[in-house]
Design a protein around this motif. Structure first.
Motif, short mmCIF file in Angstrom:
data_model
loop_
_atom_site.label_atom_id
_atom_site.label_comp_id
_atom_site.label_asym_id
_atom_site.label_seq_id
_atom_site.Cartn_x
_atom_site.Cartn_y
_atom_site.Cartn_z
N LEU A 141 0.82 -1.10 -0.03
CA LEU A 141 -0.06 -0.09 -0.15
C LEU A 141 0.72 1.07 -0.04
N HIS A 142 0.75 2.07 -0.97
CA HIS A 142 1.66 3.24 -1.08
C HIS A 142 0.72 4.64 -1.40
N GLY A 143 1.35 5.64 -1.04
CA GLY A 143 0.87 7.02 -1.12
C GLY A 143 1.51 7.32 -2.41
N LYS A 144 0.91 8.04 -3.17
CA LYS A 144 1.49 8.53 -4.42
C LYS A 144 2.30 9.74 -4.38
N PHE B 33 -2.40 5.29 -3.31
CA PHE B 33 -3.36 6.14 -2.92
C PHE B 33 -3.07 7.39 -3.14
N GLU B 34 -4.05 8.44 -3.18
CA GLU B 34 -3.89 9.93 -3.61
C GLU B 34 -3.58 10.48 -2.11
N GLN C 71 -9.45 4.66 7.13
CA GLN C 71 -10.92 4.24 6.25
C GLN C 71 -10.55 3.71 4.90
N GLN C 72 -9.51 3.95 4.32
CA GLN C 72 -9.14 3.66 2.90
C GLN C 72 -8.41 2.18 2.91
N THR C 73 -7.53 2.09 3.96
CA THR C 73 -6.81 0.66 3.97
C THR C 73 -7.52 -0.57 4.36
N MET C 74 -8.59 -0.06 5.44
CA MET C 74 -9.27 -1.16 6.29
C MET C 74 -9.86 -2.28 5.20
#
Length: 81
Positions: free
Chosen positions: A19-22, A51-52, A60-63
């Motif tokens: 999982l990585h933030g852009k 993710f942005e 809430q985006q990763t769960m």
């Protein structure tokens, strides 16, 4: 010894979820893409999600992604007692 996981790919044997933030300012997105590619070339299953956001990805985006990944990985494992 380098601390980057990219130098330890040969020790990884399990399916991976990345999982990585852009806009991550600590670990560049290109490094994460390279890591995913190396794992994939080694024959490992890799799920790579971006993710942005920056380094901190909102929970809430990763769960939902984590829940789906863990349910899939652990329900495919048989245990005997």
């Amino acid at each position: 010894m380098d601390r980057s996981a990219i130098y330890h790919c040969d020790n990884i044997r399990a399916e991976a979820l990345l999982l990585h933030g852009k806009s991550d300012d600590r670990a560049p997105i290109d490094q994460a893409k390279r890591f995913a590619g190396i794992l994939s070339k080694a024959g490992l299953l890799v799920s790579f999600r971006t993710f942005e956001c920056g380094h901190s990805i909102p929970r809430q985006q990763t769960m939902p992604i984590l829940r789906d990944f863990l349910m899939r990985v652990f329900t495919s494992t048989s245990t005997y007692h």
